[in-house]
Design an enzyme around this catalytic site. Sequence first.
Site, short mmCIF file in Angstrom:
data_model
loop_
_atom_site.label_atom_id
_atom_site.label_comp_id
_atom_site.label_asym_id
_atom_site.label_seq_id
_atom_site.Cartn_x
_atom_site.Cartn_y
_atom_site.Cartn_z
N ARG A 260 -40.35 -22.52 6.52
CA ARG A 260 -39.22 -22.82 7.25
C ARG A 260 -38.09 -23.08 7.02
O ARG A 260 -37.36 -22.52 5.70
CB ARG A 260 -38.67 -24.61 7.85
CG ARG A 260 -38.96 -25.70 6.51
CD ARG A 260 -38.25 -26.54 6.65
NE ARG A 260 -38.44 -27.47 5.48
CZ ARG A 260 -37.11 -27.55 4.85
NH1 ARG A 260 -36.20 -26.69 5.08
NH2 ARG A 260 -37.91 -28.87 3.30
N HIS A 264 -34.10 -29.26 6.82
CA HIS A 264 -35.57 -30.28 6.49
C HIS A 264 -35.12 -30.84 8.03
O HIS A 264 -36.29 -30.89 9.51
CB HIS A 264 -36.05 -31.30 5.80
CG HIS A 264 -36.95 -32.14 6.35
ND1 HIS A 264 -38.24 -31.87 5.92
CD2 HIS A 264 -37.15 -33.21 6.43
CE1 HIS A 264 -38.75 -32.94 6.19
NE2 HIS A 264 -38.30 -34.24 6.75
N TYR A 274 -32.24 -27.26 -3.21
CA TYR A 274 -33.51 -26.95 -4.27
C TYR A 274 -33.74 -25.40 -3.46
O TYR A 274 -35.10 -25.26 -3.99
CB TYR A 274 -33.90 -28.08 -3.33
CG TYR A 274 -33.96 -28.15 -1.61
CD1 TYR A 274 -35.55 -27.28 -1.09
CD2 TYR A 274 -33.17 -29.01 -0.96
CE1 TYR A 274 -34.90 -27.49 0.30
CE2 TYR A 274 -33.75 -28.55 0.68
CZ TYR A 274 -34.67 -28.28 0.94
OH TYR A 274 -34.22 -28.95 2.60
#
Length: 361
Positions: A260, A264, A274
Site C-alpha cells: 500500500r 494504513h 515505520y
Amino acid sequence: MATKTLEQIENQFETFQILNEKGEVVNEEALPDLSDEELVELMERMVYTRIWDQRAISLNRQGRLGFYAPVAGQEASMLGSQYALDKEDWILPGYRDVPQIVWHGLPLYQAFLYSRGHFHGGQIPEDVNVLMPQIIIGAQIVQTAGVALGLKRKGKENVAITYTGDGGASQGDFYEGMNFAGAYNAPAIFVVQNNQFAISVPVEQQSAAKTIAQKAVAAGIRGLRVDGMDVLAVYAATKEARENALNGNGPTLLENDCYRYGPHTMAGDDPTRYRTSELDDEWEKKDPIVRFRKYLEDKGLWSEDKENEVVDKAKEDVKAAIKKADETPKQKVTDLIDIMHEKLPANLQKQLEEYREKESE
C-alpha cells in the site's frame, strides 16, 4: 529432521507471476484466456480505482468522508481477484476492500455513506452479493467459511471469497475459518493481501513462517503465493481457486504479495515512521498499473488518450456519487431505532417516542 521438513514445505511456495515489473510475459503457459476487451476493461477498472482513491483521500481531508483506508498499490490484488468471480459469488470484505464490493455492484454513493457511518451505506441492494466491510480484524474469515458451507448445502455453483491483510493472518479467526472450511470442503477462497505492514508491524515480525501461503498446509487446503502487483497472475490464481472449489476440491488460501503506497488509514497513521523511502522506491517500481499499462501498450490496446478518458470519467463519477451522498437525508436516532427490529420491544418503543418528540422540536 523437523527443520528439513519445514524447509521442504517453505520451498514449495514460490511466487506465481505472469508479468514481470517491465510488463513482459514470463509465464506464457499461465496467461489467462481474456479477450482484448476484457484486458482493457481490467485496466480501466484499475485506473478508475486509483483516481477514485485519490479523490477519496482528498474528500476525507476536507471532512466530507469518515473512515477511509487507502488502496493505491493494491489494485491488482483487489480487482484481479474480483474480476475472476461470478456475479452470484459472495464477497466478504475487510475495511480496505471497498473497491471489490463496488465493482461487484454496490453503488459508489453508498460506499461513501458507509464511510460516513450512515445506515443507508449498509442497505445493500438485493441483487448484490456482498457483506459490508468488516472492521474487526479477521472476523470475516470465519463468516466466509459459514457462507461457503451454506452455498454448498443449497447446491449453489458459487463461492465465497474474503480478504484480510498480513496482520489478519495472525488472528485466531484466520485459522479457525480455514480449518472449518477445509473440514467441510466448503467452496471458499481466503485472500491475504500481504502489503508488508499490519499498520506499522512488518510482516516478518508477524510470524516465523517464511510465507503466509504455507499456513494452508496445516488446514489441509491448497495454498498459493501470488505476485499481488501482477493483475494477470492474481486473476489466473483466483479463477483456478474458484474452479477447484466448484469441482469439489475445497478451499484455497491465496497470499497476494503487494504494497500500500499510502497510510494504513486516514485516521492519523504516518507510514514514514515505520517505512523507509528506499522501500517505498523499491515497490513503486512494481506499480501494478504501470506494469499492466506497458503490457497493454505493447499489444496496441492502451494509449494516453484512453487513460485520460478513464481518469475524467472517474472524477465525474466520484463528484456525482458524493453529491448523491450529500443529498441523502441525514441520519436520525429514530431511523436507527426503526431499522433495528421488525417489531420493537417495549423499552425501545418508549425510546423511539421520546426521540421523535425531541426531533420534532
